[in-house]
Design a protein around this motif. Sequence first.
Motif, PDB file in Angstrom:
ATOM      1  N   GLY A 195     -18.600 -10.549   1.246  1.00 45.62           N
ATOM      2  CA  GLY A 195     -18.658 -12.040   0.971  1.00 45.62           C
ATOM      3  C   GLY A 195     -18.073 -12.786   1.984  1.00 45.62           C
ATOM      4  O   GLY A 195     -17.870 -12.330   3.030  1.00 45.62           O
ATOM      5  N   LEU A 196     -17.574 -14.014   1.583  1.00 40.74           N
ATOM      6  CA  LEU A 196     -17.134 -14.719   2.729  1.00 40.74           C
ATOM      7  C   LEU A 196     -15.407 -15.135   2.421  1.00 40.74           C
ATOM      8  O   LEU A 196     -14.895 -15.928   3.172  1.00 40.74           O
ATOM      9  N   GLU A 197     -15.098 -14.371   1.723  1.00 40.69           N
ATOM     10  CA  GLU A 197     -13.574 -14.831   1.097  1.00 40.69           C
ATOM     11  C   GLU A 197     -12.634 -13.870   2.070  1.00 40.69           C
ATOM     12  O   GLU A 197     -11.854 -12.876   1.983  1.00 40.69           O
ATOM     13  N   ASN A 198     -12.747 -14.309   3.449  1.00 45.31           N
ATOM     14  CA  ASN A 198     -12.132 -13.626   4.653  1.00 45.31           C
ATOM     15  C   ASN A 198     -10.660 -13.769   4.386  1.00 45.31           C
ATOM     16  O   ASN A 198     -10.036 -12.890   5.005  1.00 45.31           O
ATOM     17  N   GLU A 199     -10.068 -15.032   3.876  1.00 46.12           N
ATOM     18  CA  GLU A 199      -8.607 -15.050   3.771  1.00 46.12           C
ATOM     19  C   GLU A 199      -7.886 -13.930   3.125  1.00 46.12           C
ATOM     20  O   GLU A 199      -7.373 -13.497   3.384  1.00 46.12           O
ATOM     21  N   ALA A 200      -8.600 -14.098   1.896  1.00 44.69           N
ATOM     22  CA  ALA A 200      -8.127 -13.047   0.907  1.00 44.69           C
ATOM     23  C   ALA A 200      -8.187 -11.724   1.380  1.00 44.69           C
ATOM     24  O   ALA A 200      -7.389 -10.772   1.169  1.00 44.69           O
ATOM     25  N   LEU A 201      -9.246 -11.358   2.002  1.00 41.52           N
ATOM     26  CA  LEU A 201      -9.433  -9.939   2.481  1.00 41.52           C
ATOM     27  C   LEU A 201      -8.386  -9.780   3.737  1.00 41.52           C
ATOM     28  O   LEU A 201      -7.834  -8.755   3.492  1.00 41.52           O
ATOM     29  N   GLN A 202      -8.254 -10.570   4.553  1.00 39.09           N
ATOM     30  CA  GLN A 202      -7.299 -10.494   5.614  1.00 39.09           C
ATOM     31  C   GLN A 202      -5.709 -10.177   4.951  1.00 39.09           C
ATOM     32  O   GLN A 202      -5.075  -9.468   5.403  1.00 39.09           O
ATOM     33  N   ALA A 203      -5.514 -11.059   3.833  1.00 41.68           N
ATOM     34  CA  ALA A 203      -4.289 -11.057   3.246  1.00 41.68           C
ATOM     35  C   ALA A 203      -4.337  -9.537   2.689  1.00 41.68           C
ATOM     36  O   ALA A 203      -3.202  -9.200   2.853  1.00 41.68           O
ATOM     37  N   ALA A 204      -5.076  -9.274   1.887  1.00 42.33           N
ATOM     38  CA  ALA A 204      -5.123  -7.811   1.311  1.00 42.33           C
ATOM     39  C   ALA A 204      -4.848  -6.825   2.347  1.00 42.33           C
ATOM     40  O   ALA A 204      -4.121  -5.910   2.074  1.00 42.33           O
ATOM     41  N   VAL A 205      -5.502  -6.848   3.506  1.00 42.45           N
ATOM     42  CA  VAL A 205      -5.276  -6.000   4.327  1.00 42.45           C
ATOM     43  C   VAL A 205      -4.033  -5.775   4.909  1.00 42.45           C
ATOM     44  O   VAL A 205      -3.356  -4.735   5.135  1.00 42.45           O
ATOM     45  N   ARG A 206      -3.511  -7.153   5.133  1.00 43.56           N
ATOM     46  CA  ARG A 206      -1.821  -6.960   5.743  1.00 43.56           C
ATOM     47  C   ARG A 206      -1.027  -6.611   4.742  1.00 43.56           C
ATOM     48  O   ARG A 206      -0.249  -5.695   4.936  1.00 43.56           O
ATOM     49  N   ASP A 207      -1.230  -6.989   3.353  1.00 46.81           N
ATOM     50  CA  ASP A 207      -0.380  -6.305   2.246  1.00 46.81           C
ATOM     51  C   ASP A 207      -0.543  -4.795   2.465  1.00 46.81           C
ATOM     52  O   ASP A 207       0.490  -4.317   2.145  1.00 46.81           O
ATOM     53  N   LEU A 208      -1.691  -4.438   2.404  1.00 44.22           N
ATOM     54  CA  LEU A 208      -1.871  -2.983   2.571  1.00 44.22           C
ATOM     55  C   LEU A 208      -1.016  -2.317   3.686  1.00 44.22           C
ATOM     56  O   LEU A 208      -0.367  -1.241   3.291  1.00 44.22           O
ATOM     57  N   ILE A 209      -1.324  -2.829   4.778  1.00 47.53           N
ATOM     58  CA  ILE A 209      -0.414  -2.086   5.939  1.00 47.53           C
ATOM     59  C   ILE A 209       0.960  -2.332   5.692  1.00 47.53           C
ATOM     60  O   ILE A 209       1.820  -1.389   6.138  1.00 47.53           O
TER      61      ILE A 209
ATOM     62  N   ARG B 152       9.871  -3.241  -5.329  1.00 44.47           N
ATOM     63  CA  ARG B 152       9.935  -4.504  -4.333  1.00 44.47           C
ATOM     64  C   ARG B 152       8.994  -5.663  -5.051  1.00 44.47           C
ATOM     65  O   ARG B 152       7.910  -5.270  -5.823  1.00 44.47           O
ATOM     66  N   THR B 153       9.340  -6.799  -4.877  1.00 42.78           N
ATOM     67  CA  THR B 153       8.796  -7.992  -5.386  1.00 42.78           C
ATOM     68  C   THR B 153       7.896  -8.722  -4.239  1.00 42.78           C
ATOM     69  O   THR B 153       7.569 -10.039  -4.671  1.00 42.78           O
ATOM     70  N   ASP B 154       8.014  -8.497  -3.130  1.00 40.53           N
ATOM     71  CA  ASP B 154       7.529  -9.099  -2.075  1.00 40.53           C
ATOM     72  C   ASP B 154       6.006  -9.241  -1.869  1.00 40.53           C
ATOM     73  O   ASP B 154       5.417  -9.823  -0.739  1.00 40.53           O
ATOM     74  N   LEU B 155       5.411  -8.366  -2.566  1.00 46.42           N
ATOM     75  CA  LEU B 155       3.777  -8.100  -2.644  1.00 46.42           C
ATOM     76  C   LEU B 155       3.176  -8.402  -3.790  1.00 46.42           C
ATOM     77  O   LEU B 155       4.041  -8.245  -4.927  1.00 46.42           O
ATOM     78  N   PRO B 156       1.995  -8.866  -3.879  1.00 43.90           N
ATOM     79  CA  PRO B 156       1.330  -9.261  -5.214  1.00 43.90           C
ATOM     80  C   PRO B 156       1.428  -7.872  -6.055  1.00 43.90           C
ATOM     81  O   PRO B 156       1.022  -6.985  -5.549  1.00 43.90           O
ATOM     82  N   LEU B 157       1.618  -8.185  -7.531  1.00 43.53           N
ATOM     83  CA  LEU B 157       1.518  -7.261  -8.291  1.00 43.53           C
ATOM     84  C   LEU B 157       0.183  -6.312  -8.651  1.00 43.53           C
ATOM     85  O   LEU B 157       0.351  -5.148  -8.418  1.00 43.53           O
ATOM     86  N   PRO B 158      -0.840  -7.071  -8.297  1.00 46.21           N
ATOM     87  CA  PRO B 158      -2.021  -6.370  -8.649  1.00 46.21           C
ATOM     88  C   PRO B 158      -2.178  -5.544  -7.387  1.00 46.21           C
ATOM     89  O   PRO B 158      -2.899  -4.510  -7.516  1.00 46.21           O
ATOM     90  N   ILE B 159      -1.972  -5.928  -6.262  1.00 44.27           N
ATOM     91  CA  ILE B 159      -1.872  -4.854  -4.918  1.00 44.27           C
ATOM     92  C   ILE B 159      -1.011  -3.814  -5.264  1.00 44.27           C
ATOM     93  O   ILE B 159      -1.685  -2.629  -5.160  1.00 44.27           O
ATOM     94  N   LEU B 160       0.169  -3.869  -5.717  1.00 47.27           N
ATOM     95  CA  LEU B 160       0.922  -2.704  -6.247  1.00 47.27           C
ATOM     96  C   LEU B 160       0.324  -1.598  -7.038  1.00 47.27           C
ATOM     97  O   LEU B 160       0.311  -0.436  -6.835  1.00 47.27           O
ATOM     98  N   ALA B 161      -0.281  -2.270  -8.121  1.00 45.61           N
ATOM     99  CA  ALA B 161      -0.918  -1.422  -9.297  1.00 45.61           C
ATOM    100  C   ALA B 161      -2.143  -0.827  -8.554  1.00 45.61           C
ATOM    101  O   ALA B 161      -2.266   0.219  -9.120  1.00 45.61           O
ATOM    102  N   HIS B 162      -2.840  -1.482  -7.936  1.00 44.41           N
ATOM    103  CA  HIS B 162      -4.023  -0.882  -7.406  1.00 44.41           C
ATOM    104  C   HIS B 162      -3.807   0.330  -6.300  1.00 44.41           C
ATOM    105  O   HIS B 162      -4.399   1.292  -6.519  1.00 44.41           O
TER     106      HIS B 162
END
Lengths: 221, 221
Positions: A195-209, B152-162
Amino acid sequence: MPKETFINLDPQKQARFLEVALEEFANSDFQTASITRIVKELGIAKGSVYQYFEDKLDLWLHLKSHCEQVKRSYIVSVRREDYPDFWTYYEAVYANGLHFDLENPRCSQFLYRVGFKESSPQVQPYLNSWKDQGTAMLSRWIAAEQANGTIRTDLPLPILAHFMFTMGLSVASLMHDIYGVDFDRNLAEGKPLFGLENEALQAAVRDLIQLLKAALKPQAL
Amino acid sequence: MPKETFINLDPQKQARFLEVALEEFANSDFQTASITRIVKELGIAKGSVYQYFEDKLDLWLHLKSHCEQVKRSYIVSVRREDYPDFWTYYEAVYANGLHFDLENPRCSQFLYRVGFKESSPQVQPYLNSWKDQGTAMLSRWIAAEQANGTIRTDLPLPILAHFMFTMGLSVASLMHDIYGVDFDRNLAEGKPLFGLENEALQAAVRDLIQLLKAALKPQAL
DNA sequence: GCATAATGTGACTACCTGGTCACAAAGATA
DNA sequence: TATCTTTGTGACCAGGTAGTCACATTATGC
């Protein structure tokens, strides 16, 4: 491999055929995908399909290698030496992977299915090449970084590669589960997979990294 | 929900029915699984199935809730207060999950399919409850540990759970891809899903937990 | 023993599938 | 224009599916 007839086909017809076939195989696994539905959608006779390909498996294999080639072209265009460190490189690779997805949603969906959802016995022998290639590539990257001392060496390399591969691919389900991105609706509306929710996507990728970095960096004793 | 007829059924017949049905639905997705094959294997008439259940979906839903209940019983039997810290607790939960798998290979395989491989539209609405329950449980755990300052608390909880959920479930494919464990052969030979290579499995789990610990612990600035 | 209720049956329907093949149409060559 | 080759066609086949229903069998209560 496609037959001569398909290769000689008018490029526009050929493209349209692949488009429709890809949609069918992206939405259903091998067994459930229907040649009948494809020819109905295309408005051609069923016999034509068998003038183009040996059988259903032959068509599936062609779609698979086609999509893999397209995806590979996105990945290899990013070069390690253009980035100061591994993680910025990795982020760039990831961004390019997302470009692939944005520009080839059906391809992306099809490869996702092949890599993770497919379980039809007819295609069993062909399923692992994709995952194998991915982890092999990651293994090479990781080994190089281990030589630089930027990635831990106290755990088996295959485990690290598997770990990165799994997390990388999980972004799709992450978007779906956490951000409620509806792949099916996006595709139905002609939008890219995410979809077009690119900000959320980018943020998720950053968190993942961030998580990957923390997990993989050399650990203090 | 099963009909009265099935509930009143001789327990032995009932168990045998579930066993065979589970095998069928563990080996094929909803659309491909075949009622005809089940009744052939059982040596009963097709009509009987429809005396026990409304339809194919009704049977599938019963199998699903049955397996979920069995698995839950393994998980909740481990209590946080019996362990000194989160990661030993987590390891114990994981070990119990493996016990579940060892003792209920078909259940395990079926749930794995439901959670990751299933894509038949008929069951689409029922697919996420499993993942949702898992991540919800993990979210509660993580939140509790964050309160203790051990995560850690610096990342969103749902991301950690996922993240934890994905890694936990990926052990299956890890065993398959890296250690060459052949689920289908194990099941065919009546062995548990992961076969008998328990040492390798335990080691993989330990390595995985090492990665999780490193990823999730509070990060130095 | 007899009637009633519950359970079991399998031929049958309607519908789907992948794949075939005798034929038709269109293109190319002469 | 006439011949040959390539491409397109769709009724048809064999085989699969979920689900039905009139009937047969078995169990239960009186």
